[in-house]
Scaffold this motif. Structure first.
Motif, PDB file in Angstrom:
ATOM      1  N   LEU A 231      -3.802  -5.232  -9.834  1.00 40.71           N
ATOM      2  CA  LEU A 231      -5.332  -4.867  -9.181  1.00 40.71           C
ATOM      3  C   LEU A 231      -5.690  -6.738  -9.767  1.00 40.71           C
ATOM      4  O   LEU A 231      -5.414  -7.321 -10.728  1.00 40.71           O
ATOM      5  CB  LEU A 231      -6.127  -3.803  -9.817  1.00 40.71           C
ATOM      6  CG  LEU A 231      -5.288  -2.642  -9.000  1.00 40.71           C
ATOM      7  CD1 LEU A 231      -6.400  -1.778 -10.433  1.00 40.71           C
ATOM      8  CD2 LEU A 231      -6.166  -2.558  -7.225  1.00 40.71           C
TER       9      LEU A 231
ATOM     10  N   GLY B 237      -0.124  -2.497 -13.506  1.00 42.87           N
ATOM     11  CA  GLY B 237       0.570  -2.742 -12.434  1.00 42.87           C
ATOM     12  C   GLY B 237       1.706  -1.974 -12.024  1.00 42.87           C
ATOM     13  O   GLY B 237       2.436  -1.460 -12.705  1.00 42.87           O
TER      14      GLY B 237
ATOM     15  N   ALA C 127       2.222  -4.467  -1.173  1.00 44.95           N
ATOM     16  CA  ALA C 127       0.431  -5.374  -2.200  1.00 44.95           C
ATOM     17  C   ALA C 127      -0.354  -4.820  -0.616  1.00 44.95           C
ATOM     18  O   ALA C 127      -0.036  -5.216   0.365  1.00 44.95           O
ATOM     19  CB  ALA C 127       0.606  -6.885  -2.442  1.00 44.95           C
TER      20      ALA C 127
ATOM     21  N   GLU D 280      -5.244  -6.470  -4.484  1.00 47.86           N
ATOM     22  CA  GLU D 280      -4.329  -7.120  -5.419  1.00 47.86           C
ATOM     23  C   GLU D 280      -4.117  -8.187  -5.187  1.00 47.86           C
ATOM     24  O   GLU D 280      -3.298  -8.210  -3.808  1.00 47.86           O
ATOM     25  CB  GLU D 280      -2.782  -5.713  -5.187  1.00 47.86           C
ATOM     26  CG  GLU D 280      -3.538  -4.260  -5.299  1.00 47.86           C
ATOM     27  CD  GLU D 280      -2.516  -3.715  -5.012  1.00 47.86           C
ATOM     28  OE1 GLU D 280      -2.079  -2.080  -5.423  1.00 47.86           O
ATOM     29  OE2 GLU D 280      -1.939  -3.068  -3.455  1.00 47.86           O
TER      30      GLU D 280
END
Lengths: 79, 79
Positions: free
Chosen positions: A9, A39, A67, A72
């Protein structure tokens, strides 16, 4: 060729999963944990054997699927 | 001190999340992806400033909370 994609993130985006881990560590007696971010990591086994092709391909995969680039960021390592 | 923990399913343990990613990549037209494994990455911001203390602490965190060592392996990087 192997590629490792790490998706986190972005800074400033609330990470409730990381926060939950931080609290759980605290309740287990681990002091001195100032912050936790969680993550995901995706390891890809690619048929492409040359580096530039692989990198272009993996970048496209990240942008399209791996992603969510609004919230992100991702990092690609080739080996 | 910052620590990065990478937790992956051990080889031989079925990874349905990775398999789902592999299929999704295939359906998006990415050919030549032989295999995908998905794991998690946990970034810790630690108060400990010396390396051996931090490593011992993070290893204990992995054994107790961050990884299920029956089916997962973990890797610690300190920076």
């Amino acid at each position: 060729m192997k590629a490792t994609v790490t998706v986190m993130l972005k800074n400033g985006v609330l990470d409730p999963q990381g926060e939950a881990v931080r609290r759980a560590l605290g309740s287990l007696g681990f002091e001195g944990v100032n912050g936790v971010r969680q993550g995901k990591v995706i390891e890809l086994d690619l048929a492409a054997s040359d580096r530039p092709t692989a990198e272009t391909e993996v970048r496209a995969m990240c942008e399209k699927l791996l992603a969510n680039t609004v919230i992100e960021s991702y990092r690609i390592e080739l080996a």
